[in-house]
Design a protein around this motif. Structure first.
Motif, PDB file in Angstrom:
ATOM      1  N   UNK A 152       0.857  -1.188   0.000  1.00 16.03           N
ATOM      2  CA  UNK A 152       0.000   0.000   0.000  1.00 16.03           C
ATOM      3  C   UNK A 152       0.891   1.235   0.000  1.00 16.03           C
ATOM      4  N   UNK A 153       0.651   2.117  -0.952  1.00 20.98           N
ATOM      5  CA  UNK A 153       1.370   3.387  -1.045  1.00 20.98           C
ATOM      6  C   UNK A 153       0.638   4.428  -0.208  1.00 20.98           C
ATOM      7  N   UNK A 154       1.366   5.077   0.690  1.00 23.63           N
ATOM      8  CA  UNK A 154       0.750   6.053   1.596  1.00 23.63           C
ATOM      9  C   UNK A 154       1.381   7.424   1.364  1.00 23.63           C
ATOM     10  N   UNK A 155       0.683   8.353   0.720  1.00 23.73           N
ATOM     11  CA  UNK A 155       1.213   9.716   0.575  1.00 23.73           C
ATOM     12  C   UNK A 155       1.340  10.395   1.939  1.00 23.73           C
ATOM     13  N   UNK A 156       2.453  11.074   2.153  1.00 22.16           N
ATOM     14  CA  UNK A 156       2.730  11.783   3.402  1.00 22.16           C
ATOM     15  C   UNK A 156       3.347  13.140   3.093  1.00 22.16           C
ATOM     16  N   UNK A 157       3.235  14.051   4.072  1.00 18.59           N
ATOM     17  CA  UNK A 157       3.805  15.388   3.929  1.00 18.59           C
ATOM     18  C   UNK A 157       3.373  15.980   2.590  1.00 18.59           C
ATOM     19  N   UNK A 158       4.259  16.720   1.944  1.00 15.40           N
ATOM     20  CA  UNK A 158       3.889  17.357   0.675  1.00 15.40           C
ATOM     21  C   UNK A 158       4.056  16.409  -0.498  1.00 15.40           C
ATOM     22  N   UNK A 159       5.136  15.606  -0.486  1.00 17.23           N
ATOM     23  CA  UNK A 159       5.406  14.759  -1.651  1.00 17.23           C
ATOM     24  C   UNK A 159       6.163  13.481  -1.299  1.00 17.23           C
ATOM     25  N   UNK A 160       6.081  13.054  -0.023  1.00 20.35           N
ATOM     26  CA  UNK A 160       6.738  11.815   0.399  1.00 20.35           C
ATOM     27  C   UNK A 160       5.813  10.617   0.242  1.00 20.35           C
ATOM     28  N   UNK A 161       6.422   9.437   0.247  1.00 17.41           N
ATOM     29  CA  UNK A 161       5.674   8.196   0.317  1.00 17.41           C
ATOM     30  C   UNK A 161       6.218   7.313   1.424  1.00 17.41           C
ATOM     31  N   UNK A 162       5.299   6.721   2.172  1.00 19.49           N
ATOM     32  CA  UNK A 162       5.588   5.567   3.018  1.00 19.49           C
ATOM     33  C   UNK A 162       4.914   4.370   2.362  1.00 19.49           C
ATOM     34  N   UNK A 163       5.332   3.175   2.768  1.00 13.12           N
ATOM     35  CA  UNK A 163       4.737   1.963   2.214  1.00 13.12           C
ATOM     36  C   UNK A 163       4.376   0.997   3.331  1.00 13.12           C
ATOM     37  N   UNK A 164       3.218   0.399   3.209  1.00 15.05           N
ATOM     38  CA  UNK A 164       2.814  -0.707   4.068  1.00 15.05           C
ATOM     39  C   UNK A 164       3.024  -1.986   3.281  1.00 15.05           C
ATOM     40  N   UNK A 165       3.690  -2.944   3.897  1.00 16.47           N
ATOM     41  CA  UNK A 165       3.984  -4.212   3.224  1.00 16.47           C
ATOM     42  C   UNK A 165       3.463  -5.341   4.100  1.00 16.47           C
ATOM     43  N   UNK A 166       2.425  -6.024   3.621  1.00 15.56           N
ATOM     44  CA  UNK A 166       1.825  -7.133   4.364  1.00 15.56           C
ATOM     45  C   UNK A 166       2.180  -8.439   3.676  1.00 15.56           C
ATOM     46  N   UNK A 167       2.836  -9.317   4.409  1.00 11.88           N
ATOM     47  CA  UNK A 167       3.246 -10.594   3.857  1.00 11.88           C
ATOM     48  C   UNK A 167       3.059 -11.711   4.852  1.00 11.88           C
ATOM     49  N   UNK A 168       3.692 -12.844   4.619  1.00 10.36           N
ATOM     50  CA  UNK A 168       3.493 -14.006   5.495  1.00 10.36           C
ATOM     51  C   UNK A 168       4.002 -13.807   6.915  1.00 10.36           C
ATOM     52  N   UNK A 169       4.858 -12.813   7.119  1.00 13.38           N
ATOM     53  CA  UNK A 169       5.429 -12.590   8.451  1.00 13.38           C
ATOM     54  C   UNK A 169       4.788 -11.410   9.177  1.00 13.38           C
ATOM     55  N   UNK A 170       3.764 -10.812   8.582  1.00 12.83           N
ATOM     56  CA  UNK A 170       3.105  -9.686   9.223  1.00 12.83           C
ATOM     57  C   UNK A 170       3.182  -8.421   8.384  1.00 12.83           C
ATOM     58  N   UNK A 171       3.037  -7.286   9.055  1.00 11.39           N
ATOM     59  CA  UNK A 171       2.977  -5.988   8.379  1.00 11.39           C
ATOM     60  C   UNK A 171       4.196  -5.154   8.743  1.00 11.39           C
ATOM     61  N   UNK A 172       4.854  -4.631   7.721  1.00 12.75           N
ATOM     62  CA  UNK A 172       5.981  -3.720   7.915  1.00 12.75           C
ATOM     63  C   UNK A 172       5.626  -2.355   7.335  1.00 12.75           C
ATOM     64  N   UNK A 173       6.159  -1.326   7.951  1.00 14.49           N
ATOM     65  CA  UNK A 173       6.088   0.030   7.405  1.00 14.49           C
ATOM     66  C   UNK A 173       7.479   0.383   6.906  1.00 14.49           C
ATOM     67  N   UNK A 174       7.580   0.817   5.667  1.00 12.56           N
ATOM     68  CA  UNK A 174       8.874   1.238   5.134  1.00 12.56           C
ATOM     69  C   UNK A 174       8.889   2.750   5.054  1.00 12.56           C
ATOM     70  N   UNK A 175       9.703   3.333   5.910  1.00 16.18           N
ATOM     71  CA  UNK A 175       9.841   4.775   6.147  1.00 16.18           C
ATOM     72  C   UNK A 175       8.577   5.352   6.775  1.00 16.18           C
ATOM     73  N   UNK A 176       8.780   6.381   7.587  1.00 17.10           N
ATOM     74  CA  UNK A 176       7.680   6.941   8.384  1.00 17.10           C
ATOM     75  C   UNK A 176       7.762   8.469   8.378  1.00 17.10           C
ATOM     76  N   UNK A 177       7.407   9.097   7.252  1.00 18.33           N
ATOM     77  CA  UNK A 177       7.486  10.557   7.177  1.00 18.33           C
ATOM     78  C   UNK A 177       6.594  11.278   8.172  1.00 18.33           C
TER      79      UNK A 177
END
Length: 253
Positions: free
Chosen positions: A6-31
């Protein structure tokens, strides 16, 4: 279990990502915390970890709010541990963790910062590059050298071309305008720009594309192309010298 990304727009032009897989949910970067928490709650997901690519504020400032709500771990590159917010696990280059499509490898991509990493999911065919390889661009060299960034991008360019690249900012249109100054007659670049314009009119993100498209349109991955060298008047120059010139031109653009 395939990854859900899942692509998550943040701030003015940043992206964070939610990654859900067999081991659970990770957040990649947290603007910033708000949009990330909203995206998690909308899906009923609880994150187990925040994975940081580098230390810049616009990739880490959301950590306190997310940790307060979920108590999740924070991981980040060991090379930047002294510059990051407190991490629960400092990741060495080459570290691997996870199972199946959730298998993730830490790839060093210095240049934008000295300890910048990318998170590569080889089984799922996805890589999260933040401010190293970007949509039709690459990050400014705040800490590293052109040679360093060139080598980082070469390593990423060698991945399977069908790999999906998820980068850290919606800089695509400005990067595209610059790319046209290098290759004004590149038909794939022209077509991509038309696609970007339509997507942005609909409010859609455009910084998530197959590596093959970057290889065909990103000037920072095309320093070896004879036509690019000729356009710059650098026919006999090394690839890294051409890359350095392209980066210098982008800095002035």
């Amino acid at each position: 279990m395939p990854l859900e990304i899942v692509t998550v727009p943040c701030l003015q032009d940043n992206y964070a990502y939610l990654v859900k897989g067999p081991d659970g949910v990770a957040i990649i970067d947290a603007p910033e915390a708000g949009p990330i928490i909203e995206a998690l709650e909308a899906r009923g997901w609880t994150p187990g970890v925040i994975m940081l690519t580098h230390h810049h504020w616009d990739h880490v400032d959301g950590i306190p709010g997310i940790k307060e709500k979920y108590g999740c771990m924070v991981m980040g590159p060991k090379a930047e541990e002294d510059k990051l917010p407190p991490v629960d696990m400092a990741l060495e280059n080459g570290f691997e963790g996870g199972t199946g499509d959730g298998l993730c490898r830490v790839i060093p991509v210095p240049g934008h910062t000295l300890g910048h990493v990318a998170y590569y999911y080889p089984e799922a065919g996805a890589i999260f590059t933040a401010d190293s390889l970007m949509a039709m661009g690459c990050g400014r060299l705040f800490e590293g050298t052109p040679e360093m960034m060139f080598e980082s991008l070469q390593a990423l360019a060698a991945l399977p071309p069908e790999t999906m690249v998820y980068s850290g900012h919606e800089y695509t249109m400005s990067n595209a305008k610059f790319a046209l100054t290098i290759e004004p007659d590149n038909p794939e670049l022209k077509s991509r720009i038309e696609d970007i314009e339509r997507a942005r009119l609909d409010g859609l993100p455009t910084a998530q594309v197959p590596l093959s498209l970057e290889l065909a349109t990103n000037p920072f991955l095309r320093a070896h192309i004879p036509g690019v060298k000729q356009a710059l008047g650098m026919e006999d120059a090394s690839d890294v010298a051409v890359f350095t010139e392209i980066r210098a031109r982008k800095d002035r653009f």
